[in-house]
Scaffold this motif. Sequence first.
Motif, PDB file in Angstrom:
ATOM      1  N   GLY A   8       0.802  -1.224   0.000  1.00  0.00           N
ATOM      2  CA  GLY A   8       0.000   0.000   0.000  1.00  0.00           C
ATOM      3  C   GLY A   8       0.834   1.272   0.000  1.00  0.00           C
ATOM      4  O   GLY A   8       1.978   1.287  -0.446  1.00  0.00           O
ATOM      5  N   GLN A   9       0.254   2.323   0.520  1.00  0.00           N
ATOM      6  CA  GLN A   9       0.861   3.648   0.500  1.00  0.00           C
ATOM      7  C   GLN A   9       1.185   4.143   1.895  1.00  0.00           C
ATOM      8  O   GLN A   9       0.320   4.109   2.766  1.00  0.00           O
ATOM      9  CB  GLN A   9      -0.094   4.675  -0.139  1.00  0.00           C
ATOM     10  CG  GLN A   9      -0.414   4.455  -1.588  1.00  0.00           C
ATOM     11  CD  GLN A   9      -1.328   3.269  -1.817  1.00  0.00           C
ATOM     12  OE1 GLN A   9      -0.975   2.367  -2.554  1.00  0.00           O
ATOM     13  NE2 GLN A   9      -2.490   3.224  -1.197  1.00  0.00           N
ATOM     14  N   GLY A  58       6.252  -0.532  -1.210  1.00  0.00           N
ATOM     15  CA  GLY A  58       5.858   0.676  -1.928  1.00  0.00           C
ATOM     16  C   GLY A  58       6.997   1.673  -2.071  1.00  0.00           C
ATOM     17  O   GLY A  58       8.062   1.541  -1.491  1.00  0.00           O
ATOM     18  N   SER A 137      -4.711   1.190  -3.665  1.00  0.00           N
ATOM     19  CA  SER A 137      -3.713   0.830  -4.677  1.00  0.00           C
ATOM     20  C   SER A 137      -4.371   0.407  -5.978  1.00  0.00           C
ATOM     21  O   SER A 137      -3.822   0.619  -7.057  1.00  0.00           O
ATOM     22  CB  SER A 137      -2.824  -0.319  -4.180  1.00  0.00           C
ATOM     23  OG  SER A 137      -2.098   0.063  -3.049  1.00  0.00           O
ATOM     24  N   LYS A 143      -0.224   2.255 -10.482  1.00  0.00           N
ATOM     25  CA  LYS A 143       0.086   1.187  -9.539  1.00  0.00           C
ATOM     26  C   LYS A 143      -0.772  -0.061  -9.725  1.00  0.00           C
ATOM     27  O   LYS A 143      -0.312  -1.181  -9.510  1.00  0.00           O
ATOM     28  CB  LYS A 143      -0.095   1.732  -8.122  1.00  0.00           C
ATOM     29  CG  LYS A 143       0.439   0.877  -7.030  1.00  0.00           C
ATOM     30  CD  LYS A 143       0.425   1.632  -5.708  1.00  0.00           C
ATOM     31  CE  LYS A 143       1.195   0.881  -4.657  1.00  0.00           C
ATOM     32  NZ  LYS A 143       1.311   1.608  -3.409  1.00  0.00           N
TER      33      LYS A 143
END
Length: 174
Positions: A8-9, A58, A137, A143
């Motif tokens: 993820g981020q 990430g 995402s 992405k």
Amino acid sequence: MSRLLHTGQVIVDLVMALDTLPVSGGDVLAKSACFEAGGGFNVMAAARRNGLPVMYLGRHGNGRFGDLARAAMQAEGVEMALTASSDKDTGVCVSLTEASTERTFISHLGAEGELSAEDLARVMPQVDDYVYVSGYSLLLEGKAQPLIDWLLALPRQSWWCSIRGRWSRQRIRP
């Protein structure tokens, strides 16, 4: 030992507490304000604090927000699979929390909004690893497709799935 592989981020939150949001065009003073690592960082920190090794797959940026995100991950013992992006900083989210606890968010994505097949090829999940995928995402043009392709190419002996916060091992049949 199992690991959490987080795809993820990680972003930086600017958290501001206030009584109420101003009307459009208005102005209010916040009661407090602070910068904190946020987004996917919270999941990784919780996993580390419970003894699970964590690797962040990430991207993270090269500016002051990237520095803050990396410092927070390093402090928690999160391993980073990628070096800092050379051309972007980590994104930021302004989080406005009213006294009623209602929250309002304004986000700007940075380096964490992109991921390539080459980025993901650096790590091969083991059969007992947990691969964390954020729904966000799958909404990001830079992405989603590399992430989906990588996930579909993983060995399918067994996958771990989280549905409503409950982990279970699922058999995937071709």
